[in-house]
Design a protein around this motif. Structure first.
Motif, PDB file in Angstrom:
ATOM      1  N   GLY A 175     -68.108  61.841  31.977  1.00  0.00           N
ATOM      2  CA  GLY A 175     -69.754  60.782  32.705  1.00  0.00           C
ATOM      3  C   GLY A 175     -70.292  61.443  34.213  1.00  0.00           C
ATOM      4  O   GLY A 175     -72.115  61.599  33.969  1.00  0.00           O
ATOM      5  N   ALA A 176     -69.879  61.961  34.998  1.00  0.00           N
ATOM      6  CA  ALA A 176     -70.093  61.880  35.757  1.00  0.00           C
ATOM      7  C   ALA A 176     -71.282  63.677  35.742  1.00  0.00           C
ATOM      8  O   ALA A 176     -71.885  63.033  37.137  1.00  0.00           O
ATOM      9  CB  ALA A 176     -69.133  62.278  37.290  1.00  0.00           C
ATOM     10  N   ALA A 177     -70.473  63.940  35.199  1.00  0.00           N
ATOM     11  CA  ALA A 177     -71.270  65.197  34.613  1.00  0.00           C
ATOM     12  C   ALA A 177     -72.146  65.664  34.145  1.00  0.00           C
ATOM     13  O   ALA A 177     -73.200  66.093  34.197  1.00  0.00           O
ATOM     14  CB  ALA A 177     -70.709  66.521  33.524  1.00  0.00           C
ATOM     15  N   VAL A 178     -72.746  64.292  33.298  1.00  0.00           N
ATOM     16  CA  VAL A 178     -73.806  63.870  32.416  1.00  0.00           C
ATOM     17  C   VAL A 178     -74.795  63.638  32.875  1.00  0.00           C
ATOM     18  O   VAL A 178     -75.814  63.717  32.883  1.00  0.00           O
ATOM     19  CB  VAL A 178     -73.054  63.873  31.099  1.00  0.00           C
ATOM     20  CG1 VAL A 178     -74.006  63.947  30.018  1.00  0.00           C
ATOM     21  CG2 VAL A 178     -72.375  64.668  30.069  1.00  0.00           C
ATOM     22  N   PHE A 179     -73.902  61.867  33.407  1.00  0.00           N
ATOM     23  CA  PHE A 179     -75.393  61.223  33.468  1.00  0.00           C
ATOM     24  C   PHE A 179     -75.304  61.091  35.550  1.00  0.00           C
ATOM     25  O   PHE A 179     -76.276  60.074  35.444  1.00  0.00           O
ATOM     26  CB  PHE A 179     -74.778  60.271  33.316  1.00  0.00           C
ATOM     27  CG  PHE A 179     -74.505  60.332  31.838  1.00  0.00           C
ATOM     28  CD1 PHE A 179     -75.433  60.292  30.987  1.00  0.00           C
ATOM     29  CD2 PHE A 179     -73.314  59.629  31.407  1.00  0.00           C
ATOM     30  CE1 PHE A 179     -75.206  60.298  29.698  1.00  0.00           C
ATOM     31  CE2 PHE A 179     -73.656  59.237  29.993  1.00  0.00           C
ATOM     32  CZ  PHE A 179     -73.839  59.952  29.012  1.00  0.00           C
ATOM     33  N   GLY A 180     -74.552  61.728  36.373  1.00  0.00           N
ATOM     34  CA  GLY A 180     -74.688  61.469  37.482  1.00  0.00           C
ATOM     35  C   GLY A 180     -74.448  60.500  38.078  1.00  0.00           C
ATOM     36  O   GLY A 180     -73.265  59.522  36.980  1.00  0.00           O
ATOM     37  N   ILE A 181     -74.217  60.018  39.518  1.00  0.00           N
ATOM     38  CA  ILE A 181     -72.705  59.463  40.100  1.00  0.00           C
ATOM     39  C   ILE A 181     -74.059  58.182  40.658  1.00  0.00           C
ATOM     40  O   ILE A 181     -73.609  57.977  41.946  1.00  0.00           O
ATOM     41  CB  ILE A 181     -71.634  59.282  40.610  1.00  0.00           C
ATOM     42  CG1 ILE A 181     -72.101  60.123  42.058  1.00  0.00           C
ATOM     43  CG2 ILE A 181     -70.763  60.002  39.469  1.00  0.00           C
ATOM     44  CD1 ILE A 181     -70.722  61.017  42.478  1.00  0.00           C
ATOM     45  N   GLU A 182     -75.397  58.606  40.765  1.00  0.00           N
ATOM     46  CA  GLU A 182     -75.895  57.773  41.525  1.00  0.00           C
ATOM     47  C   GLU A 182     -76.141  56.019  41.570  1.00  0.00           C
ATOM     48  O   GLU A 182     -76.363  55.847  42.421  1.00  0.00           O
ATOM     49  CB  GLU A 182     -77.794  57.522  41.315  1.00  0.00           C
ATOM     50  CG  GLU A 182     -78.388  60.125  41.177  1.00  0.00           C
ATOM     51  CD  GLU A 182     -77.245  60.208  40.194  1.00  0.00           C
ATOM     52  OE1 GLU A 182     -77.562  60.046  39.551  1.00  0.00           O
ATOM     53  OE2 GLU A 182     -77.901  62.274  40.489  1.00  0.00           O
ATOM     54  N   ASN A 183     -75.835  55.742  40.185  1.00  0.00           N
ATOM     55  CA  ASN A 183     -75.207  54.262  40.490  1.00  0.00           C
ATOM     56  C   ASN A 183     -73.962  53.463  40.398  1.00  0.00           C
ATOM     57  O   ASN A 183     -73.802  52.846  39.535  1.00  0.00           O
ATOM     58  CB  ASN A 183     -76.131  53.462  38.979  1.00  0.00           C
ATOM     59  CG  ASN A 183     -78.047  54.425  38.933  1.00  0.00           C
ATOM     60  OD1 ASN A 183     -78.641  54.156  40.047  1.00  0.00           O
ATOM     61  ND2 ASN A 183     -78.434  54.741  38.082  1.00  0.00           N
ATOM     62  N   ILE A 184     -72.854  54.627  41.110  1.00  0.00           N
ATOM     63  CA  ILE A 184     -71.922  54.252  41.441  1.00  0.00           C
ATOM     64  C   ILE A 184     -71.021  53.063  42.166  1.00  0.00           C
ATOM     65  O   ILE A 184     -70.174  51.579  42.206  1.00  0.00           O
ATOM     66  CB  ILE A 184     -71.334  55.421  41.371  1.00  0.00           C
ATOM     67  CG1 ILE A 184     -69.324  55.192  41.453  1.00  0.00           C
ATOM     68  CG2 ILE A 184     -71.242  55.357  43.336  1.00  0.00           C
ATOM     69  CD1 ILE A 184     -69.208  56.411  41.751  1.00  0.00           C
ATOM     70  N   ARG A 185     -72.218  52.671  42.791  1.00  0.00           N
ATOM     71  CA  ARG A 185     -71.714  50.939  43.578  1.00  0.00           C
ATOM     72  C   ARG A 185     -72.580  49.889  42.980  1.00  0.00           C
ATOM     73  O   ARG A 185     -73.096  48.812  43.573  1.00  0.00           O
ATOM     74  CB  ARG A 185     -72.984  51.423  44.646  1.00  0.00           C
ATOM     75  CG  ARG A 185     -72.702  52.418  45.878  1.00  0.00           C
ATOM     76  CD  ARG A 185     -72.954  51.793  47.395  1.00  0.00           C
ATOM     77  NE  ARG A 185     -72.169  53.291  47.764  1.00  0.00           N
ATOM     78  CZ  ARG A 185     -72.178  53.755  49.473  1.00  0.00           C
ATOM     79  NH1 ARG A 185     -73.264  52.786  49.706  1.00  0.00           N
ATOM     80  NH2 ARG A 185     -71.893  54.285  49.839  1.00  0.00           N
ATOM     81  N   GLU A 186     -73.326  50.007  41.729  1.00  0.00           N
ATOM     82  CA  GLU A 186     -73.652  49.039  40.795  1.00  0.00           C
ATOM     83  C   GLU A 186     -72.536  47.768  40.932  1.00  0.00           C
ATOM     84  O   GLU A 186     -71.981  48.469  39.848  1.00  0.00           O
ATOM     85  CB  GLU A 186     -74.294  49.366  39.388  1.00  0.00           C
ATOM     86  CG  GLU A 186     -75.893  49.655  40.197  1.00  0.00           C
ATOM     87  CD  GLU A 186     -75.753  50.470  38.395  1.00  0.00           C
ATOM     88  OE1 GLU A 186     -75.718  49.933  37.344  1.00  0.00           O
ATOM     89  OE2 GLU A 186     -77.439  50.432  38.131  1.00  0.00           O
ATOM     90  N   PRO A 187     -72.681  46.890  41.045  1.00  0.00           N
ATOM     91  CA  PRO A 187     -71.759  45.621  39.990  1.00  0.00           C
ATOM     92  C   PRO A 187     -71.831  45.001  38.932  1.00  0.00           C
ATOM     93  O   PRO A 187     -72.891  45.198  38.236  1.00  0.00           O
ATOM     94  CB  PRO A 187     -72.545  44.445  41.389  1.00  0.00           C
ATOM     95  CG  PRO A 187     -73.653  44.644  41.351  1.00  0.00           C
ATOM     96  CD  PRO A 187     -74.278  45.802  40.697  1.00  0.00           C
TER      97      PRO A 187
END
Length: 315
Positions: A175-187
């Motif tokens: 998931g991190a490799a394909v989609f990135g972690i830009e929205n990791i802080r979303e609730p």
């Protein structure tokens, strides 16, 4: 106590020495990667997510105006309506499948594959000892039949737990490799006590994984019981797999006409119906489903234990 641990260790060695086990792990990794690539290729992000949510709100309001809606479904629509209104008010974008958290949530569907793998392992746990003729060598040990059976069952569940951890790790990395972690802080938005609350997405993902484990544990236990009772590897896999794929559909059809369907096993294995949906039968609760699962759990293990203890091995 040390004997039970040595027996479990021995069973784990049997499982992980097999080529089939590592083939299953490889398939799990491949399924995780393939799922992410398919989502990335097919999912289209809406141009204006706020307009999409506003349109969904209007649809729900129109649906709520209908008089003959079932009470549970009506309550579900009201909750989703409140959540969507909260999104617009606080500018919180819906979690899309092509995001890190969205993919982690969707990857819980792959637990069905882990369930199938665990059925294969649990089904062969006892039956293979009889088919290979090694059961006599196993029973000449000082350990009781109860400990032997318990060690095999625990080893099967530990295999399932290992596969779940691998799925979570594979999904997070992919998931991190394909989609990135830009929205990791979303609730994660949940409806609780009449109000919308923000929760940790990690907690939500873990909750989804945990609730999906009910079906996994029950089907592994069922396959283990069939294996112990009939001593037939293929029969245990066949019956458990058939029940896994056909049981929920048959139960859903019965639940449309009969309230007693809530007492069936597959009416209660999908515990996620209590967080993101409506119960299969009106009046069902999380505590009721857990109680029914415990009843089936005791019955399946009780039958396996009674038959295995009294079986004439020479036969």
């Amino acid at each position: 106590m040390s004997s039970i641990f040595s027996l479990i260790q021995n069973e784990n060695m049997k499982i992980y020495r097999r080529f089939g086990t590592w083939f299953m792990i490889g398939l799990l990794a491949l399924a995780t990667l393939a799922g992410a690539l398919i989502i990335k290729a097919t999912h289209k992000e809406p141009e204006n997510w706020k307009a999409e949510v506003a349109s969904e709100i209007k649809r729900m309001e129109a649906e709520l105006s209908e008089e003959k809606l079932p009470k549970m479904y009506k309550n579900y629509l009201k909750q989703q309506l409140k959540i969507n209104e909260y999104r617009l008010e606080h500018n919180i974008k819906p979690v899309a499948p092509n995001t890190f958290w969205g993919y982690l949530v969707d990857s819980a569907d792959i637990i069905a594959l882990i369930t199938l793998f665990t059925i294969i392992v649990a089904a062969g746990s006892v039956a293979s000892e009889f088919s290979w003729g090694t059961i006599k060598l196993l029973l000449i040990r000082p350990a009781s039949r109860t400990k032997i059976l318990l060690s095999k069952y625990i080893a099967a569940l530990l295999f399932a737990l290992c596969m779940l951890l691998l799925l979570f790790i594979f999904s997070a990395v992919v998931g991190a490799a394909v989609f990135g972690i830009e929205n990791i802080r979303e609730p994660y938005l949940a409806y609780q006590n009449g109000a919308v609350v923000e929760r940790s997405m990690l907690f939500h993902v873990v909750q989804v994984y945990a609730l999906n484990c009910a079906d996994l544990v029950m089907m592994a236990t069922f396959a283990f019981m069939i294996s112990a009772v009939f001593r037939n590897h293929s029969l245990a896999i066949g019956l458990a797999t058939f029940a896994l794929f056909v049981g929920p559909q048959v139960t859903a059809l019965l639940a449309m006409k009969f309230d007693w369907a809530k007492y069936l096993l597959f009416a209660n294995t999908n515990l996620t119906q209590y967080i993101d949906g409506t119960p299969l039968v009106e009046g069902m609760t999380m505590s009721f489903s857990i109680m029914m699962l415990l009843v089936y759990f005791v019955i399946f293990n009780g039958i396996a234990w009674l038959i295995f203890r009294k079986r004439d091995i020479a036969a």
